[in-house]
Write an enzyme that holds these catalytic residues in place. Structure first.
Site: not given
Ligand code: FCB
Length: 467
Positions: A311, A309, A174, A85, A375, A129
């Site tokens: 985290y 995405n 995002e 991607r 992500e 992006h």
């Molecule tokens: C996300 C972004 C990516 C990167 C990660 C850590 O929010 O899409 O570009 O910065 O975080």
């Protein structure tokens, strides 16, 4: 889909055809910001503005991927990746964000796609992006409705060039971050700080998504997705016990923040409506005049996948009297709390179970679309020692989260694939090069790439379709 779990060997096996890959984004890796007719983006302006990015770092050179893409694709192949991607830099294609395309800029992505296909790596193209052409920002950026129409034109131009070979298209990465960090708390480009404008930007981003999805579909795109920064919202007690009871006030805080984060984007895109909580928050911040008749129909286009995405979870509780966070207009009386969990170098809590919960819920709420992890990954303070990078923290983060994906699939979530963030260490926005998310280390002096231990582990996982 058949899932086999060979518990006796502790082995986790993913569904056949599960997609394995990695993700990057244009401004974070390409460099070559002035080459072959590329125009200026809001991130060029922002990173060159003193005080905005850690130690004044910029994306001027980044990983120099623009010149090294062939070696980078060879490296992807070496790591067994089946999908990659990347994002297209709008100002390479249209230096001023509108009008005639710049053939030299498009040609770069043309070469990249060919190189990927030659190596049997499936390209996943993200159209936006975050590197908006500065010329459009000068006319209002995402607070200007016209930007959405310009985006659809740009999407058409990119599809014209690559659509014969690229099957997978993401409109936006995002939009919550573009709107609320770009125009709300100002931590991202263009660095504006106005609650009403941030809501407006969010709506125009959605409109851009709808118009572009329409255009891509009309031209024959096979798979269209919207990529969101999804995060399960929970109280501190629910981090370790999803069933933990919440007081009515805490539950209200959870609902409201969930609506601001997820519902604000997924409900319009997939259901053609804004959640009540979002409408209420917006009407207190500049009103709803920017939402025109017919917009929600335009935004609500059939799409194939939601890109996730993930985290970390978002942990909140009632906080009477707490003012709204600048990135979260509408979040007054809510306290954002730390999670009781170990953290990455970003200070982000590591809670893999949050990903299972999120996937199961999204698949239940939106059963008509597939899910793709677009992500997931972690920053740690990596160092090269004798040509190796030992990064057990990242490997265990990835293993935990892949386990969570597998768990969600077993519970019925329709997850099609996993793209690690990121292939390379890169320009981490306001943190510059200080935070390393790559499974491949980049030495920013020599630009030498060194696969970290986690990359070698990931390669094996891909080869075995699990572990
Ligand atoms: C996300 C972004 C990516 C990167 C990660 C850590 O929010 O899409 O570009 O910065 O975080």
């Amino acid at each position: 889909m058949t899932i086999t779990t060979m518990a006796a060997r502790g082995t986790v096996v993913f569904p056949e055809n599960f997609i394995w890959g990695a993700a990057t984004a244009s401004y974070q890796i390409e460099g070559a910001v002035k080459e072959e007719g590329r125009g200026q983006s809001i991130w060029d302006t922002f990173s060159h503005t003193p005080g905005k990015v850690f130690e004044g770092h910029t994306g001027d050179v980044a990983c120099d991927h623009y010149h090294r893409y062939r070696d980078d694709v060879a490296l992807m192949k070496e790591l067994n990746l089946g999908a990659y991607r990347f994002s297209v830099a709008w100002p390479r294609v249209q230096p001023d964000g509108q009008g005639a395309v710049n053939p030299a800029g498009l040609a770069f992505y043309d070469r990249l796609v060919d190189e990927l296909l030659e190596h049997e790596i499936d390209p996943y193209v993200t159209l936006y992006h975050w590197d908006l052409p500065q010329a459009l920002e000068d006319r209002g950026g995402w607070t200007d409705r016209d930007t959405a129409y310009r985006f659809a034109d740009y999407a058409r131009a990119v599809y014209d060039k690559l659509g014969d070979r690229v099957r997978n298209w993401a409109t936006l990465n995002e939009p919550w971050v573009s709107a609320f960090l770009g125009y709300g708390n100002g931590v991202h480009a263009p660095g504006r700080t106005d609650a009403a404008e941030s809501f407006k930007a969010g709506h125009h981003l959605l409109l851009a998504h709808g118009l572009a999805a329409q255009a891509l579909r009309a031209q024959g795109a096979e798979q269209i997705m919207l990529v969101v920064n999804a995060s399960p919202v929970m109280t501190p007690a629910q981090v370790h016990d999803p069933a933990a009871e919440a007081s009515e006030a805490d539950a209200e805080a959870v609902r409201r923040v969930d609506a601001l984060l997820q519902g604000q984007f997924l409900e319009p895109a997939l259901r053609g409506r804004y959640p009540e909580e979002v409408l209420r928050a917006r009407s207190l911040q500049g009103g709803l005049d920017h939402i025109l008749d017919g917009d929600l129909e335009t935004i609500n286009q059939p799409i194939d996948l939601i890109g996730i995405n993930y985290y970390n979870p978002t942990v909140v509780e009632a906080g009477p009297g707490t003012p709204a966070d600048a990135a979260w207009p509408g979040s007054q009386d809510v306290r954002f709390s730390p999670a009781d969990a170990p953290t990455t170098a970003m200070g982000w809590p590591i809670v893999p179970s949050g990903l299972s919960r999120l996937l199961v819920r999204l698949s239940r709420d939106y059963p008509e679309v597939g899910l793709m992890i677009t992500e997931n990954g972690a920053a740690f303070d990596d160092v090269v020692v004798d040509g190796r990078v030992h990064d057990p923290g990242r490997q265990s983060y990835l293993e935990g989260h892949l386990g969570a994906v597998h768990h969600a699939i077993q519970q019925g979530a329709d997850v099609r694939g996993y793209l690690v963030w990121s292939l390379l260490d890169n320009f981490e926005w306001a943190f510059g090069y200080d935070k390393r998310f790559g499974i491949v280390h980049v030495d920013y002096e020599s630009l030498v790439r060194t696969p970290k231990d986690s990359a070698l582990w990931y390669k094996q996982v891909i080869g075995a379709n699990g572990w």
